[in-house]
Write a protein that holds these residues in place. Sequence first.
Motif, short mmCIF file in Angstrom:
data_model
loop_
_atom_site.label_atom_id
_atom_site.label_comp_id
_atom_site.label_asym_id
_atom_site.label_seq_id
_atom_site.Cartn_x
_atom_site.Cartn_y
_atom_site.Cartn_z
N ALA A 10 0.83 -1.20 0.00
CA ALA A 10 0.00 0.00 0.00
C ALA A 10 0.87 1.25 0.00
O ALA A 10 0.59 2.21 -0.72
N VAL A 11 1.94 1.23 0.77
CA VAL A 11 2.85 2.37 0.81
C VAL A 11 3.52 2.52 -0.55
O VAL A 11 3.68 3.63 -1.05
N ALA A 12 3.89 1.41 -1.18
CA ALA A 12 4.51 1.46 -2.51
C ALA A 12 3.55 2.04 -3.53
O ALA A 12 3.94 2.86 -4.36
N VAL A 13 2.29 1.64 -3.48
CA VAL A 13 1.29 2.19 -4.39
C VAL A 13 1.15 3.69 -4.14
O VAL A 13 1.14 4.48 -5.07
N ALA A 14 1.07 4.08 -2.88
CA ALA A 14 0.93 5.50 -2.54
C ALA A 14 2.12 6.30 -3.05
O ALA A 14 1.96 7.38 -3.62
N ALA A 15 3.33 5.77 -2.87
CA ALA A 15 4.52 6.47 -3.33
C ALA A 15 4.54 6.58 -4.85
O ALA A 15 4.89 7.61 -5.41
N ALA A 16 4.13 5.51 -5.53
CA ALA A 16 4.11 5.51 -6.99
C ALA A 16 3.10 6.52 -7.53
O ALA A 16 3.30 7.13 -8.56
N LEU A 17 2.00 6.71 -6.81
CA LEU A 17 0.96 7.62 -7.25
C LEU A 17 1.36 9.07 -7.06
O LEU A 17 1.04 9.92 -7.89
N GLY A 18 2.00 9.37 -5.95
CA GLY A 18 2.28 10.76 -5.64
C GLY A 18 0.99 11.56 -5.60
O GLY A 18 0.93 12.70 -6.01
N LEU A 157 -7.36 4.18 -13.35
CA LEU A 157 -6.89 5.56 -13.25
C LEU A 157 -5.43 5.67 -13.65
O LEU A 157 -4.69 4.68 -13.68
N ARG A 158 -4.99 6.92 -13.89
CA ARG A 158 -3.59 7.21 -14.21
C ARG A 158 -3.07 6.31 -15.34
O ARG A 158 -2.01 5.71 -15.23
N THR A 159 -3.83 6.22 -16.41
CA THR A 159 -3.44 5.35 -17.52
C THR A 159 -2.29 5.94 -18.32
O THR A 159 -2.15 7.15 -18.44
N SER A 160 -1.47 5.04 -18.88
CA SER A 160 -0.42 5.42 -19.81
C SER A 160 -0.31 4.32 -20.86
O SER A 160 -0.47 3.14 -20.54
N GLY A 161 -0.10 4.71 -22.12
CA GLY A 161 0.04 3.74 -23.20
C GLY A 161 -1.24 2.98 -23.47
O GLY A 161 -2.34 3.42 -23.15
#
Length: 191
Positions: A10-18, A157-161
């Motif tokens: 969860a922390v990793a997801v949160a960090a990746a999202l910013g 959410l936050r899609t790319s490609g």
Amino acid sequence: MLTTRSRISAVAVAAALGAATIATPALAGVHNDGPAGARPVAVPLIPKDIRPPAGSKLVGAYIVTSGTQTYTCVVPAGATTGAFTGSSTPEAQLIGTGGRIHHFGGPSWQSLRDGSLVTASRAASSTVDGAIPELLLKVETHSGKGVLSRADFINRLRTSGGVAPAGSCAAGEKASVPYGSIYVFWDAPAV
């Protein structure tokens, strides 16, 4: 129950999202339903047209670690070449608050931890320049007991490609295009 590993995820997801936490004004009434003392999970701000129903509770947030959208070439009647148009088939591995999830055609999501499975259909979308759209999906079926058992809605959410290739192609030809995204699962209030 959140384990140390899922809290780290969860922390990793949160960090990746910013991104902002679930308690932002844009998401009033939506909160983390985790155990007491658990850290809130950060999710991206959700465009108004693809928000889950008011009062929805967070089930989990997951980031795509590897994923593709596969398109099949469609050739119109009487033509000799076609284009990669229409819908795509996803194939992705996700990691997040409830462990690992396999996302595949259906569209379907299955927990690798407990086998729980959901299928969903598109309820609304929001265009993203140069990427597949962000979505609100309504869960249609549940199978098994586990991390996905309470999911009623899913946001992509936050899609790319993931956009269909341009140019001509031969009938039946397939093209797999890498994509990235955050998937957020929601438990909607009973109506």
